[in-house]
Structures are given as structure tokens and as C-alpha cells.
Motif scaffolding. Structure first.
Motif, PDB file in Angstrom:
ATOM      1  N   ILE A  87       7.356  -6.205  -4.336  1.00  0.00           N
ATOM      2  CA  ILE A  87       6.402  -7.386  -4.692  1.00  0.00           C
ATOM      3  C   ILE A  87       7.510  -7.778  -5.846  1.00  0.00           C
ATOM      4  O   ILE A  87       7.820  -7.165  -6.623  1.00  0.00           O
ATOM      5  CB  ILE A  87       5.126  -7.051  -5.220  1.00  0.00           C
ATOM      6  CG1 ILE A  87       4.630  -8.484  -5.854  1.00  0.00           C
ATOM      7  CG2 ILE A  87       5.066  -6.045  -6.327  1.00  0.00           C
ATOM      8  CD1 ILE A  87       2.882  -8.525  -6.075  1.00  0.00           C
ATOM      9  N   ASP A  88       7.703  -9.043  -5.892  1.00  0.00           N
ATOM     10  CA  ASP A  88       8.709  -9.781  -6.802  1.00  0.00           C
ATOM     11  C   ASP A  88       9.920  -8.947  -7.159  1.00  0.00           C
ATOM     12  O   ASP A  88      10.305  -8.656  -8.549  1.00  0.00           O
ATOM     13  CB  ASP A  88       7.973 -10.023  -8.103  1.00  0.00           C
ATOM     14  CG  ASP A  88       7.098 -11.572  -8.061  1.00  0.00           C
ATOM     15  OD1 ASP A  88       7.203 -12.211  -6.928  1.00  0.00           O
ATOM     16  OD2 ASP A  88       6.303 -11.654  -9.013  1.00  0.00           O
ATOM     17  N   GLY A  89      10.413  -8.297  -6.332  1.00  0.00           N
ATOM     18  CA  GLY A  89      11.712  -7.554  -6.577  1.00  0.00           C
ATOM     19  C   GLY A  89      11.463  -6.145  -7.042  1.00  0.00           C
ATOM     20  O   GLY A  89      12.502  -5.145  -7.197  1.00  0.00           O
ATOM     21  N   TYR A  90      10.152  -5.704  -6.848  1.00  0.00           N
ATOM     22  CA  TYR A  90      10.132  -4.272  -7.379  1.00  0.00           C
ATOM     23  C   TYR A  90       9.326  -3.447  -6.254  1.00  0.00           C
ATOM     24  O   TYR A  90       8.698  -4.286  -5.348  1.00  0.00           O
ATOM     25  CB  TYR A  90       8.824  -4.289  -8.556  1.00  0.00           C
ATOM     26  CG  TYR A  90       9.235  -4.824  -9.871  1.00  0.00           C
ATOM     27  CD1 TYR A  90       9.991  -3.970 -10.720  1.00  0.00           C
ATOM     28  CD2 TYR A  90       8.730  -5.963 -10.340  1.00  0.00           C
ATOM     29  CE1 TYR A  90      10.527  -4.636 -11.913  1.00  0.00           C
ATOM     30  CE2 TYR A  90       9.027  -6.596 -11.491  1.00  0.00           C
ATOM     31  CZ  TYR A  90      10.053  -5.822 -12.504  1.00  0.00           C
ATOM     32  OH  TYR A  90      10.326  -6.043 -13.729  1.00  0.00           O
ATOM     33  N   LEU A  91       9.831  -2.312  -6.246  1.00  0.00           N
ATOM     34  CA  LEU A  91       9.315  -1.350  -5.257  1.00  0.00           C
ATOM     35  C   LEU A  91       7.920  -0.786  -5.855  1.00  0.00           C
ATOM     36  O   LEU A  91       7.753  -0.227  -7.058  1.00  0.00           O
ATOM     37  CB  LEU A  91      10.133  -0.263  -5.032  1.00  0.00           C
ATOM     38  CG  LEU A  91       9.792   0.712  -3.944  1.00  0.00           C
ATOM     39  CD1 LEU A  91      10.814   1.166  -3.087  1.00  0.00           C
ATOM     40  CD2 LEU A  91       9.286   2.119  -4.598  1.00  0.00           C
ATOM     41  N   VAL A 101       0.312  -2.465 -11.673  1.00  0.00           N
ATOM     42  CA  VAL A 101       1.216  -3.569 -10.910  1.00  0.00           C
ATOM     43  C   VAL A 101       1.039  -4.772 -11.606  1.00  0.00           C
ATOM     44  O   VAL A 101       1.911  -5.571 -11.979  1.00  0.00           O
ATOM     45  CB  VAL A 101       0.764  -3.752  -9.434  1.00  0.00           C
ATOM     46  CG1 VAL A 101       1.834  -4.723  -8.750  1.00  0.00           C
ATOM     47  CG2 VAL A 101       0.959  -2.388  -8.457  1.00  0.00           C
ATOM     48  N   VAL A 102      -0.055  -5.229 -12.006  1.00  0.00           N
ATOM     49  CA  VAL A 102      -0.270  -6.283 -12.889  1.00  0.00           C
ATOM     50  C   VAL A 102       0.423  -6.306 -14.286  1.00  0.00           C
ATOM     51  O   VAL A 102       1.238  -7.217 -14.557  1.00  0.00           O
ATOM     52  CB  VAL A 102      -1.754  -6.681 -13.170  1.00  0.00           C
ATOM     53  CG1 VAL A 102      -2.195  -7.736 -14.239  1.00  0.00           C
ATOM     54  CG2 VAL A 102      -2.657  -7.038 -11.834  1.00  0.00           C
ATOM     55  N   GLU A 107       5.075  -7.496 -17.833  1.00  0.00           N
ATOM     56  CA  GLU A 107       6.197  -7.069 -18.551  1.00  0.00           C
ATOM     57  C   GLU A 107       7.763  -7.364 -17.917  1.00  0.00           C
ATOM     58  O   GLU A 107       8.555  -7.332 -18.757  1.00  0.00           O
ATOM     59  CB  GLU A 107       5.904  -5.724 -19.107  1.00  0.00           C
ATOM     60  CG  GLU A 107       4.710  -5.301 -19.733  1.00  0.00           C
ATOM     61  CD  GLU A 107       4.358  -3.956 -20.038  1.00  0.00           C
ATOM     62  OE1 GLU A 107       5.306  -3.256 -19.871  1.00  0.00           O
ATOM     63  OE2 GLU A 107       3.099  -3.677 -20.916  1.00  0.00           O
ATOM     64  N   ARG A 108       7.716  -7.313 -16.752  1.00  0.00           N
ATOM     65  CA  ARG A 108       9.066  -7.532 -16.135  1.00  0.00           C
ATOM     66  C   ARG A 108      10.133  -6.557 -16.785  1.00  0.00           C
ATOM     67  O   ARG A 108      11.290  -6.998 -17.052  1.00  0.00           O
ATOM     68  CB  ARG A 108       9.428  -9.086 -16.059  1.00  0.00           C
ATOM     69  CG  ARG A 108       8.213  -9.964 -15.600  1.00  0.00           C
ATOM     70  CD  ARG A 108       8.500 -10.486 -14.383  1.00  0.00           C
ATOM     71  NE  ARG A 108       9.808 -10.359 -13.484  1.00  0.00           N
ATOM     72  CZ  ARG A 108       9.510 -10.223 -12.292  1.00  0.00           C
ATOM     73  NH1 ARG A 108       8.394  -9.729 -11.741  1.00  0.00           N
ATOM     74  NH2 ARG A 108      10.589 -10.018 -11.520  1.00  0.00           N
TER      75      ARG A 108
END
Length: 157
Positions: A87-91, A101-102, A107-108
Motif C-alpha cells: 500500500i502506497d509504497g509500503y509492505l 497501517v493507518v 506518519e509516512r
């Protein structure tokens, strides 16, 4: 005298357009999650249902081997579990709670993603009829392959 009503009309339309733009800016982006799982794992379906209930839009891809996906994304073997999400570049590896996950997406941090190694009882998708719960940690996986605790769950009171 006719210019006064036109001025009011223009001001009203401008105000409505401005408010509409603000409302659109505050609409959350869809949370599109791609999940890779093997065909024989029922607990993965429980985690996918948990994520859908939390508002994630999931696409499920059945694969025979998750290892190439994990390796390509930089997940150390010791942090592996039974399914892998992207999701959005994250595993997202294993039974990670939706709220983690939220938080990750808000925080990115600079990271590979999140992992809950193994399959702890009481984690999303690993619920039991008896309500058994093991303490577990969600780990933030760093680009170096190291990890640190991101969140703790099912801790004794």
C-alpha cells in the motif's frame, strides 16, 4: 442598480465554490491495498476481512510463493508471515492491525513497511473461539533491514 444583485450572486457563487474545494481537499484518499497470499491459508482471509471492515479497498492475488515479493521489497526472512500486502509504497507483512497501517500512512516514515512475524493468537485474522490472545508487536521495518517496535498489542493490563 443592476450591478448590485450581480455582485451578490458572484460573491455567493465564489463562496460556494471555495467551500466545495475545502470539502474536496478534506476527503480522504481511498486506501487501496494489494494482498498476496497462498491458496491454502484461511487466516489470511480473516485479516483481509479486518482490513475491509476498516475501510481498505483490497485486491487479492493468489500466488504459490511469497518469497520473491518479500525479497524484492527488502523484507528480512525472519520477519515473514503468511501474507504480504502493498500500500502506497509500503509492505505490510502478516497480521498487522488496520490502525497501525493507518498510522503508518499518516506518519509516512522512511521504511520498508510494517510486519507482525509469525501468526500470534488474537491478532487480526487469528482470533480464536475461546478469545485466546498473545501479546505481540507490530514492527517498523527499516531500509537497512533492521526493525523497531511500532506498536504493542494484547498487553496484560
Amino acid at each position: 442598480m443592476q450591478s448590485l444583485p450581480n455582485r451578490r450572486l458572484l460573491l455567493g457563487v465564489g463562496l460556494l465554490m471555495g467551500l466545495g474545494g475545502t470539502a474536496c481537499a478534506q476527503t480522504p484518499r481511498p486506501r487501496n491495498l494489494t494482498v498476496f497470499k497462498t491458496p491454502t491459508c484461511p487466516c489470511c482471509d480473516g485479516w483481509i476481512a479486518h482490513m475491509r471492515e476498516a475501510g481498505f479497498v483490497t485486491t487479492v492475488t493468489i500466488v504459490e510463493n511469497l518469497q520473491p515479493i518479500r525479497t524484492r521489497r527488502g523484507l528480512p526472512d525472519g520477519l515473514a508471515s503468511c501474507h504480504t500486502g502493498l500500500i502506497d509504497g509500503y509492505l505490510i507483512e502478516g497480521h498487522v492491525p488496520a490502525r497501525d497501517v493507518v498510522r503508518l500512512l499518516a506518519e509516512r516514515p522512511t521504511a520498508v513497511g510494517l510486519a507482525v512475524p509469525a501468526m500470534p493468537l488474537g491478532s487480526p485474522g487469528m482470533e480464536t473461539p475461546q478469545g485466546d490472545r498473545e501479546p505481540f508487536a507490530t514492527l517498523l521495518v527499516l531500509p537497512s533491514g533492521a526493525s523497531r517496535v511500532f506498536a504493542r498489542h494484547n498487553q496484560p493490563a
